[in-house]
Scaffold this active site. Structure first.
Site, short mmCIF file in Angstrom:
data_model
loop_
_atom_site.label_atom_id
_atom_site.label_comp_id
_atom_site.label_asym_id
_atom_site.label_seq_id
_atom_site.Cartn_x
_atom_site.Cartn_y
_atom_site.Cartn_z
N HIS A 174 -21.77 -28.64 -6.11
CA HIS A 174 -21.09 -29.31 -7.23
C HIS A 174 -20.97 -30.80 -6.96
O HIS A 174 -20.40 -31.21 -5.95
CB HIS A 174 -19.72 -28.67 -7.45
N GLU A 177 -17.78 -32.81 -5.78
CA GLU A 177 -17.07 -32.37 -4.57
C GLU A 177 -17.58 -33.15 -3.37
O GLU A 177 -18.15 -32.61 -2.42
CB GLU A 177 -17.23 -30.85 -4.42
N ARG A 229 -20.14 -32.27 -12.56
CA ARG A 229 -20.18 -31.08 -11.70
C ARG A 229 -21.59 -30.51 -11.52
O ARG A 229 -21.95 -30.05 -10.44
CB ARG A 229 -19.27 -30.01 -12.35
N ARG A 247 -23.76 -20.84 -10.51
CA ARG A 247 -23.84 -19.74 -11.48
C ARG A 247 -25.29 -19.32 -11.63
O ARG A 247 -25.62 -18.54 -12.50
CB ARG A 247 -23.32 -20.18 -12.86
N HIS A 302 -17.49 -26.28 -0.46
CA HIS A 302 -17.06 -26.80 -1.77
C HIS A 302 -15.69 -27.45 -1.61
O HIS A 302 -15.11 -27.46 -0.52
CB HIS A 302 -16.92 -25.64 -2.77
N GLU A 377 -13.48 -23.73 0.37
CA GLU A 377 -12.94 -24.74 -0.55
C GLU A 377 -12.05 -25.64 0.30
O GLU A 377 -10.97 -25.25 0.73
CB GLU A 377 -12.10 -24.07 -1.66
O1 0X9 Z 1 -16.33 -21.77 -9.20
C1 0X9 Z 1 -17.01 -21.99 -8.20
O2 0X9 Z 1 -18.23 -22.07 -8.22
C2 0X9 Z 1 -16.29 -22.20 -6.85
N1 0X9 Z 1 -15.14 -23.04 -7.03
S1 0X9 Z 1 -15.34 -24.65 -7.35
O3 0X9 Z 1 -14.04 -25.20 -7.65
N2 0X9 Z 1 -15.86 -25.36 -6.04
O4 0X9 Z 1 -16.28 -24.81 -8.41
C3 0X9 Z 1 -15.84 -20.86 -6.31
C4 0X9 Z 1 -16.92 -19.86 -6.06
C5 0X9 Z 1 -16.44 -18.73 -5.22
N3 0X9 Z 1 -17.44 -17.70 -5.08
C6 0X9 Z 1 -17.44 -16.59 -5.82
N4 0X9 Z 1 -16.44 -16.27 -6.58
N5 0X9 Z 1 -18.50 -15.82 -5.73
ZN ZN Z 2 -17.70 -26.21 -5.99
#
Ligand code: 0X9
Ligand code: ZN
Length: 415
Positions: A174, A177, A229, A247, A302, A377
């Site tokens: 991201h 970050e 982001r 994603r 992250h 994180e």
């Molecule tokens: O949302 C995300 O991609 C991550 N948080 S962020 O604030 N850095 O964007 C968390 C991802 C955690 N991993 C999974 N839930 N698989």
């Molecule tokens: Zn992130």
């Protein structure tokens, strides 16, 4: 003609203010959702795409939402209407970005220093410099190109030998970050420069570092939109750019916590691995494993939240069979991290702790058989959020490195 020039000027000023917001008067609210109705209000607002959610909606917890000056009264009325409690976490986002800029300028150099967030050109040159410093230990590979044509660099740190275990670490999925890239760069510096100190670890483990994966987004967040982001490719059939790289992996792609709207910050992309950045990273890992590289841990760095997240993160309440081991190592890593500055992390399954995410890199790595796969994180818990003062780079890196060493020890001890 004059009118035309005026219109042109007005249009370009408007375009510029969209592309280069100064965030003056923007606020971040921390909003509590204590029941499912309130949670759904936040979910709808998130999916609407008008607000920049610094964290995704959370039920029975707090969600950090940024509001522009024009949005503040709407948001406050909405919260009042649904009886939702909130506090102001960041009073003026523009102010902390300005402070970050000033602190960064002071610490900035053409050579690397860890007192400022560096531009990609400096990090890029530094990767080469480390390899040149110890050519028998560190080597650079280009794993692919970003959509804007930048080389994605990987630094391998290895004392040689065959059949060794490996740990893979990446940063800046991201763009905004920044701390994640600075910390992974610091890890490389630490390990290469002080390799004698890590002789035991290096005798058993090879390290692979990709400090900045989403280089285009990272650069854009320096030159234009600080809180960008996503990646930067133009989405087909849309005027909006970028995919959320976290994603875009081929495991539960299209599942929870994603958007099919190309303008959304959590846009999942046209298909899994549609983005050259995620394709390059995943191809590299898959090919390395096919060559016999025994990757035992995958750490994707992250920010923010001070969380050590385990799989599965695609949905709440579902765990891999070795979850107790993952949790145990996470707890020991977090305990070591806490020692230098008393920074507290919470450890748990990603979706239980935050929210379900389909197509994230941590789960994908776990799904292909990398045992210790975690999302870290980093600092803080939201008082600066993504705009963590550069004075915190070294402390954040130092404490996180303590945790990485615990992971390395575990990997060594495993059969
Ligand atoms: O949302 C995300 O991609 C991550 N948080 S962020 O604030 N850095 O964007 C968390 C991802 C955690 N991993 C999974 N839930 N698989
Ligand atoms: Zn992130």
């Amino acid at each position: 003609m004059k009118l035309f020039l005026c219109l042109l000027l007005a249009a370009s000023v408007a375009a510029l203010s969209i592309e280069v917001p100064n965030y003056d008067g923007y606020k971040v609210f921390s909003v509590a959702a204590v029941n499912s109705e309130q949670f759904h209000v936040l979910k709808r607002l998130h999916l609407g795409g008008e607000f920049d959610f610094w964290t995704s909606p959370k039920q029975n917890g707090f969600t950090d939402i940024m509001a522009t000056p024009d949005q503040i009264s709407f948001l406050q009325s909405l919260l009042t209407l649904h009886g939702m409690y909130s506090t102001v976490k960041v009073e003026n986002v523009g102010k902390i970005i300005q402070e970050e800029k000033i602190a960064n300028l002071k610490g900035l150099n053409t050579r690397i220093s860890f007192t400022a967030y560096q531009r990609w050109s400096v990090i890029d040159a530094f990767i080469d410099e480390l390899a040149a410093l110890k050519p028998n230990l560190a080597s650079v590979e280009t794993i692919g190109q970003t959509s804007e044509g930048r080389d994605i660099k990987l630094l391998k740190v290895s004392t040689g030998g065959t059949g060794k275990k490996a740990i893979f670490v990446d940063g800046v999925h991201h763009a905004r970050e920044w701390i994640s890239g600075a910390v992974v760069t610091w890890f490389m510096d630490q390990l290469v420069r002080n390799s004698d100190q890590y002789a035991d670890i290096l005798a058993n483990i090879d390290f692979y570092f990709v400090p900045v994966l989403n280089i285009d987004g990272y650069e854009f967040s320096h030159t234009n939109t600080r809180l960008w982001r996503k990646t930067r490719k133009l989405n087909s059939g849309s005027t909006c750019r970028g995919v959320d790289p976290n994603r875009n992996y081929a495991f539960h792609w299209g599942g929870e916590g994603v958007s099919t709207n190309p303008c959304s910050d959590i846009f999942l992309g046209e298909r899994a691995f549609s983005e050259p950045e995620t394709k390059a990273l995943s191809d590299y890992i898959v090919n390395a494993r096919a060559r016999g590289v025994d990757i035992r841990a995958y750490l994707t760095v992250h920010s923010y939240g001070q969380l050590w997240l385990c799989s599965w993160g695609y949905t709440a309440g579902v765990y891999p069979p070795d979850f107790p081991e993952l949790l145990d190592l996470g707890n020991r890593a977090a305990a070591a991290l806490r020692v230098p500055y008393n920074t507290r992390y919470q450890v748990g399954q990603g979706a239980d702790m935050l929210y379900g995410v389909g197509g994230a890199s941590d789960d994908w790595a776990k799904s292909i058989g990398i045992k210790y796969s975690y999302t870290l994180e980093l600092r803080d818990t939201g008082s600066s959020g993504f705009v963590l003062p550069p004075a915190q780079i070294i402390p954040t890196a130092t404490e996180t490195w303590e945790a990485v060493k615990v992971v390395a020890d575990q990997v060594i001890r495993d059969p």
